[in-house]
Design a protein around this motif. Structure first.
Motif, PDB file in Angstrom:
ATOM      1  N   MET A   1       0.833  -1.177   0.000  1.00 46.49           N
ATOM      2  CA  MET A   1       0.000   0.000   0.000  1.00 46.49           C
ATOM      3  C   MET A   1       0.884   1.248   0.000  1.00 46.49           C
ATOM      4  O   MET A   1       1.924   1.286   0.640  1.00 46.49           O
ATOM      5  N   LEU A   2       0.450   2.236  -0.706  1.00 46.12           N
ATOM      6  CA  LEU A   2       1.149   3.509  -0.780  1.00 46.12           C
ATOM      7  C   LEU A   2       0.235   4.591  -0.224  1.00 46.12           C
ATOM      8  O   LEU A   2      -0.949   4.640  -0.544  1.00 46.12           O
ATOM      9  N   CYS A   3       0.795   5.442   0.621  1.00 43.68           N
ATOM     10  CA  CYS A   3       0.045   6.554   1.196  1.00 43.68           C
ATOM     11  C   CYS A   3       0.954   7.783   1.196  1.00 43.68           C
ATOM     12  O   CYS A   3       2.130   7.681   1.550  1.00 43.68           O
ATOM     13  N   ILE A   4       0.400   8.929   0.780  1.00 43.83           N
ATOM     14  CA  ILE A   4       1.148  10.182   0.776  1.00 43.83           C
ATOM     15  C   ILE A   4       0.388  11.199   1.608  1.00 43.83           C
ATOM     16  O   ILE A   4      -0.809  11.396   1.408  1.00 43.83           O
ATOM     17  N   ASP A   5       1.072  11.838   2.550  1.00 45.09           N
ATOM     18  CA  ASP A   5       0.476  12.914   3.334  1.00 45.09           C
ATOM     19  C   ASP A   5       0.674  14.220   2.571  1.00 45.09           C
ATOM     20  O   ASP A   5       1.806  14.644   2.343  1.00 45.09           O
ATOM     21  N   LEU A  16       5.071   3.312   2.346  1.00 43.29           N
ATOM     22  CA  LEU A  16       4.976   2.227   1.375  1.00 43.29           C
ATOM     23  C   LEU A  16       5.214   0.911   2.107  1.00 43.29           C
ATOM     24  O   LEU A  16       6.153   0.798   2.894  1.00 43.29           O
ATOM     25  N   THR A  17       4.378  -0.082   1.842  1.00 39.46           N
ATOM     26  CA  THR A  17       4.583  -1.408   2.418  1.00 39.46           C
ATOM     27  C   THR A  17       5.742  -2.084   1.698  1.00 39.46           C
ATOM     28  O   THR A  17       5.793  -2.097   0.459  1.00 39.46           O
ATOM     29  N   ARG A  18       6.673  -2.613   2.481  1.00 41.81           N
ATOM     30  CA  ARG A  18       7.858  -3.262   1.916  1.00 41.81           C
ATOM     31  C   ARG A  18       7.459  -4.344   0.916  1.00 41.81           C
ATOM     32  O   ARG A  18       6.593  -5.168   1.178  1.00 41.81           O
ATOM     33  N   GLY A  19       8.107  -4.321  -0.250  1.00 43.98           N
ATOM     34  CA  GLY A  19       7.871  -5.331  -1.272  1.00 43.98           C
ATOM     35  C   GLY A  19       6.676  -5.076  -2.170  1.00 43.98           C
ATOM     36  O   GLY A  19       6.388  -5.880  -3.050  1.00 43.98           O
ATOM     37  N   ASP A  20       5.979  -3.953  -1.977  1.00 52.17           N
ATOM     38  CA  ASP A  20       4.819  -3.644  -2.814  1.00 52.17           C
ATOM     39  C   ASP A  20       5.233  -2.914  -4.087  1.00 52.17           C
ATOM     40  O   ASP A  20       6.248  -2.219  -4.118  1.00 52.17           O
ATOM     41  N   SER A  21       4.400  -3.048  -5.099  1.00 52.06           N
ATOM     42  CA  SER A  21       4.513  -2.234  -6.296  1.00 52.06           C
ATOM     43  C   SER A  21       3.806  -0.910  -6.023  1.00 52.06           C
ATOM     44  O   SER A  21       2.811  -0.873  -5.295  1.00 52.06           O
ATOM     45  N   ALA A  22       4.314   0.162  -6.595  1.00 48.10           N
ATOM     46  CA  ALA A  22       3.662   1.466  -6.426  1.00 48.10           C
ATOM     47  C   ALA A  22       4.116   2.397  -7.540  1.00 48.10           C
ATOM     48  O   ALA A  22       5.210   2.257  -8.086  1.00 48.10           O
ATOM     49  N   THR A  23       3.261   3.356  -7.844  1.00 50.05           N
ATOM     50  CA  THR A  23       3.574   4.371  -8.838  1.00 50.05           C
ATOM     51  C   THR A  23       3.296   5.741  -8.249  1.00 50.05           C
ATOM     52  O   THR A  23       2.224   5.974  -7.680  1.00 50.05           O
ATOM     53  N   LEU A  24       4.276   6.627  -8.357  1.00 54.09           N
ATOM     54  CA  LEU A  24       4.129   8.018  -7.934  1.00 54.09           C
ATOM     55  C   LEU A  24       4.193   8.889  -9.180  1.00 54.09           C
ATOM     56  O   LEU A  24       5.214   8.908  -9.869  1.00 54.09           O
ATOM     57  N   ALA A  71       9.189  -1.211  -7.965  1.00 53.08           N
ATOM     58  CA  ALA A  71       8.988  -2.639  -8.184  1.00 53.08           C
ATOM     59  C   ALA A  71       9.145  -3.340  -6.836  1.00 53.08           C
ATOM     60  O   ALA A  71       9.843  -2.833  -5.947  1.00 53.08           O
ATOM     61  N   PRO A  72       8.526  -4.500  -6.642  1.00 48.06           N
ATOM     62  CA  PRO A  72       8.664  -5.203  -5.369  1.00 48.06           C
ATOM     63  C   PRO A  72      10.117  -5.411  -4.937  1.00 48.06           C
ATOM     64  O   PRO A  72      10.447  -5.270  -3.759  1.00 48.06           O
ATOM     65  N   ALA A  73      11.004  -5.698  -5.878  1.00 53.70           N
ATOM     66  CA  ALA A  73      12.411  -5.947  -5.544  1.00 53.70           C
ATOM     67  C   ALA A  73      13.128  -4.695  -5.031  1.00 53.70           C
ATOM     68  O   ALA A  73      14.143  -4.805  -4.347  1.00 53.70           O
TER      69      ALA A  73
END
Length: 112
Positions: A1-5, A16-24, A71-73
């Motif tokens: 999960m990605l969260c931005i304040d 960001l949860t470790r190992g997750d995919s995310a796009t900013l 990327a998760p890695a």
């Protein structure tokens, strides 16, 4: 999960949860609040360090098509906890701007 304040005392903090995919997605505005469009010749880099005074980079991502893709890695082997990050843009004319000042980056644990 990605969260931005976006507001408050922790403005720009990313979790960001470790190992997750995310796009900013990177959206820039000038002093008159007009969009700034980056060209292919411009470069935007997100840099994460253990803390603001650390000489060592933990992770560095370059924006592709005006976004940063995790990327998760990228984070799978990092320790969970608080880091520091910023985003710097270098324009084709070589002007440099720190568009997100040093801010908190939290790498969170996941249950799975």
């Amino acid at each position: 999960m990605l969260c931005i304040d976006y507001d408050g005392p922790h403005k720009n903090r990313i979790t960001l949860t470790r190992g997750d995919s995310a796009t900013l997605k990177l959206k820039l505005y000038d002093a008159q609040n007009k969009p700034v469009l980056l060209t292919d010749a411009d470069r935007a880099v997100l840099t994460i360090k253990q803390d603001i005074d650390s000489p060592d980079v933990v992770l560095q991502l370059e924006a592709k098509e005006k976004q940063f893709d995790f990327a998760p890695a990228d984070t799978a082997e990092l320790d969970c906890g608080q880091y520091c990050y910023d985003v710097q843009v270098t324009l084709s004319d070589k002007d440099v701007y720190t568009v997100i000042p040093p801010s908190d980056f939290i790498l969170a644990k996941g249950v799975t």
